[in-house]
Structure formats: structure tokens, C-alpha cells
Design an enzyme around this catalytic site. Structure first.
Site, PDB file in Angstrom:
ATOM      1  N   LYS A  23      47.852   8.398  50.127  1.00 40.34           N
ATOM      2  CA  LYS A  23      46.958   9.567  49.982  1.00 40.34           C
ATOM      3  C   LYS A  23      45.490   9.249  50.250  1.00 40.34           C
ATOM      4  O   LYS A  23      44.768  10.102  50.760  1.00 40.34           O
ATOM      5  CB  LYS A  23      47.125  10.186  48.588  1.00 40.34           C
ATOM      6  N   ARG A  35      47.097  13.103  31.873  1.00 35.37           N
ATOM      7  CA  ARG A  35      47.214  13.859  33.109  1.00 35.37           C
ATOM      8  C   ARG A  35      48.617  14.446  33.071  1.00 35.37           C
ATOM      9  O   ARG A  35      48.941  15.133  32.113  1.00 35.37           O
ATOM     10  CB  ARG A  35      46.923  12.982  34.336  1.00 35.37           C
TER      11      ARG A  35
HETATM   12  C1  LIG Z   1      47.308   7.970  43.238  1.00 33.91           C
HETATM   13  C2  LIG Z   1      48.565   7.728  42.524  1.00 33.91           C
HETATM   14  C3  LIG Z   1      49.145   6.453  42.530  1.00 33.91           C
HETATM   15  C4  LIG Z   1      48.487   5.261  43.179  1.00 33.91           C
HETATM   16  O1  LIG Z   1      47.396   4.857  42.430  1.00 33.91           O
HETATM   17  P1  LIG Z   1      46.435   3.643  42.896  1.00 33.91           P
HETATM   18  O2  LIG Z   1      45.591   3.409  41.709  1.00 33.91           O
HETATM   19  O3  LIG Z   1      45.708   4.113  44.097  1.00 33.91           O
HETATM   20  O4  LIG Z   1      47.289   2.480  43.208  1.00 33.91           O
HETATM   21  C5  LIG Z   1      50.349   6.287  41.884  1.00 33.91           C
HETATM   22  N1  LIG Z   1      50.964   7.318  41.271  1.00 33.91           N
HETATM   23  C6  LIG Z   1      50.444   8.560  41.251  1.00 33.91           C
HETATM   24  C7  LIG Z   1      51.172   9.643  40.573  1.00 33.91           C
HETATM   25  C8  LIG Z   1      49.222   8.815  41.864  1.00 33.91           C
HETATM   26  O5  LIG Z   1      48.698  10.031  41.826  1.00 33.91           O
END
Ligand SMILES: *Cc1c(COP(=O)(O)O)cnc(C)c1O
Length: 346
Positions: free
Chosen positions: A35, A126
Site C-alpha cells: 500500500k 483500530r
Molecule cells: C499497513 C498495514 C500493515 C503493514 O504495516 P507496516 O507497519 O507498514 O509493516 C499490516 N497490516 C495491516 C492491517 C495494515 O493496515
């Protein structure tokens, strides 16, 4: 054209290979999160070539983009899906992080064979059902679910509340997993690497969703450069459009700046100040780390960033380029800005 971002996919490849190797030795699967780079297909390809088996993104737009460019996936949707997007995910997304019974049931009705991971909130506040209500909610969903299957439970920390992993919050998810007989225990994001290094990750955890560590070599929640990974994967180059000596404190009464903030200035006397051609629309200026010695980022408005270059080692001129490394939030905004050119080093 400037501004431009140079993204070194070779470094990202080496980071990913190292992570996959380290995790697989502990029986943990790495899910590669795309993302941050808006589902860049060349990044997904590098993940897959480095041993990642599942590609994850938060937006269906990004996953469709990868799919169109020939990335087969399988894909995981890591933002709990809006009901209105579910029809778009059919035939594209295989794994879903979910946290609402209604969403689970709708996926079950519309997407045969979907694999669901039920999110549990262990305290970051969250997504997810609160851990003390999780067993009941998940058991009830499993009873009424058709065509789709709850294969696991998951949790996310670090992203919203900035919560760090602890033995206690890790225990919470493992306990639920045991009762609901989950095959997959999926944690994320990057901050969980700390638990792994400290030997605190329960052996039952078998999946980590990782973006930041592979892409930037950093862990913003844990506030560290990950020592065994490479940083400097992303460099931003911006052009100087004005270079003048000015006082360091504005003249006249101070109201609010264009972003609605009340700026505070330190009086350092007269300084050599450069304006560079990018602003809040393209960057979070507090996440810009100058690569040239003696350069300091002061403040941005929507299209201009002021940089103090009084102590710069180089003699600068209008038209010269300043270079910056970027943290997670600055990278996020710069990637998303159509005004910043992206150069992918392969
Ligand atoms: C963005 C995200 C991740 C990855 O997180 P990083 O800290 O970039 O490694 C993993 N799981 C979910 C649900 C996320 O939104």
C-alpha cells in the site's frame, strides 16, 4: 522533472529476502504489503521473486492495478472491506481481514471460497472485535457462514494507537485462536519484528504482514532503523526556486499559517533560506531528512518548502537540487502526489 522520487528496488529486494529468510526459519510466513507504493506492480513482482507468497494491499484500486499488470497474487485485502466494495473483490481477492459479522456473511454470500481472517483488537483501538468479546462473535459468525471460511484470527497494532507488542497483548490473540481453532494467526505490521527479535513472539503466530520494514528498513512505531535491513530506499530530489538572505522570524502579528497551524519561529538572525518547489500537497515536511550536510527543513505551505541552507557545505544556486531521505509519512504523501515523478531503480 523535479521533484522526483528515486525508489531503489534492489535494496527493497535485499530487505525482503532477508526478512523472508529470517521469518521462514521460525515457521512464519511473510505477507508483503504494497500500500505504501499504491500497489506498484514492479514491487509486487520483487516481493514474489523474494519468496513472499501473499501480496496485501488496503485498497481494491491498488490490487486491480497489480492484477491488470499480470501479478497473479494471491491477494489479501488488509483494510476491512466496505460492504459496497465487496462485489469488486470477487475473482480478485482471496484473503480478507474482517471485523464485522455482516461483512463476513456478505462475503460468504458473494465470494465463494473466500478465506477470512477475523481481526481482534488487543488494545491499539483500530479495527477488530475487542479481545474479551472475540470468541463469542467469531463462533457465531462461523455458525452462519456459507461458502467462505474463517481460517484464522489477526491483529494490528502500532498503526493507530501506537501500541507496542507485549507478552500480554500477544497472549490475548493466541488465547482466542486456540478456542476458535484458528489455523492462521496473522499479526502486523513491522513493529512485531521487535517481538520476534526478543524471542517474545509466541510459536503459534505463523504470519506477519510487513510493509515498512521491507520498503524503508525502518520501524516508525518502534522508532528505530532496523539494524539488519537497508535504509535509504527512497530519495527525494527537489529544485531550489529562490535563494535569499532573510530574517528568521516573520515581521508583523502572527495568525495561522495556510494549514491552520500557529507557526513558531526561533530567532537565529539573518539566514540564507532556499525555497524548494514542493509543499504540503506533496510531502509531510517533518519527515524530510536532508542528505546534504548543514541543511535544515523549516516549514511548508501547500506548494513551497523553506529550507535553511546557511550552513550548507556546498555553494548553492537557484536551479540546484536538494536531496532528502523520507520517513513513512513523508513517503506516503509523496508517493500519492501526482506532482512527484517516480523513478524505479531495478
Ligand atoms: C499497513 C498495514 C500493515 C503493514 O504495516 P507496516 O507497519 O507498514 O509493516 C499490516 N497490516 C495491516 C492491517 C495494515 O493496515
Amino acid at each position: 522533472m523535479f521533484p522526483r522520487m528515486i525508489i531503489d528496488l534492489n535494496k527493497i529486494r535485499r530487505n525482503t529476502e532477508k526478512l523472508v529468510d529470517m521469518l521462514s526459519k521460525k515457521g512464519i510466513e511473510m505477507v508483503g504489503v504494497t500500500k505504501l507504493f499504491m500497489g506498484e506492480p514492479s514491487l509486487a513482482r520483487i516481493y514474489l521473486e523474494s519468496g513472499v507468497k501473499i501480496i496485501a494491499d488496503s485498497r481494491i484500486w491498488n490490487i486491480n492495478r497489480m492484477k491488470k499488470m499480470g501479478i497473479e497474487g494471491p491477494f489479501m485485502m488488509i483494510r476491512i472491506p466496505p460492504l459496497s466494495h465487496i462485489p469488486l473483490m470477487k475473482d480478485v481477492v482471496k484473503f480478507y481481514l474482517i471485523s464485522e459479522p455482516e461483512v463476513a456473511l456478505r462475503i460468504g454470500e458473494e465470494i465463494k471460497g473466500a478465506k477470512l481472517i477475523y481481526m481482534i483488537d488487543v488494545g491499539d483501538l483500530r479495527e477488530g472485535v475487542m479481545y474479551y468479546e472475540a470468541v463469542e462473535e467469531i463462533e457465531s459468525v462461523k455458525k452462519s457462514l456459507k461458502n467462505a471460511e474463517v481460517i484464522g484470527v489477526g491483529t494490528n497494532i502500532g498503526c493507530f494507537g501506537g501500541v507496542l507488542p507485549t507478552r500480554e497483548n500477544l497472549r490475548r490473540i493466541v488465547d482466542v485462536a486456540k478456542v476458535v481453532k484458528a489455523d492462521v494467526i496473522s499479526v502486523g505490521g513491522t513493529v512485531y519484528l521487535i517481538s520476534l527479535e526478543k524471542g517474545e513472539l509466541p510459536k503459534e503466530v505463523n504470519q506477519i504482514r510487513i510493509g515498512e520494514a521491507a520498503l524503508l528498513g525502518t520501524d516508525v512505531t518502534g522508532s528505530r532503523k532496523i539494524p539488519y535491513l537497508e535504509q535509504g530506499t527512497v530519495i527525494l530530489e527537489v529544485e531550489i526556486i529562490e535563494l535569499k538572505i532573510k530574517p528568521s522570524v516573520p515581521e508583523g502579528p502572527i495568525g495561522y499559517d495556510s494549514m491552520g497551524r500557529k507557526p513558531v519561529f526561533e530567532d537565529k538572525g539573518r539566514r540564507l533560506r532556499a525555497i524548494i518547489a514542493l509543499g504540503e500537497q506533496d510531502i509531510n515536511p517533518s519527515g524530510m531528512i536532508p542528505l546534504d550536510e548543514g541543511v535544515e527543513v523549516i516549514h511548508s505551505s501547500s506548494d513551497h518548502t523553506i529550507v535553511d541552507v546557511t550552513d550548507a557545505q556546498k555553494v548553492l544556486r537557484v536551479g540546484d537540487i536538494l536531496r532528502f531521505q523520507l520517513n513513512y509519512s513523508a513517503t506516503l504523501r509523496a508517493v500519492t502526489s501526482p506532482y512527484v515523478e517516480k523513478v524505479w531503480l531495478k
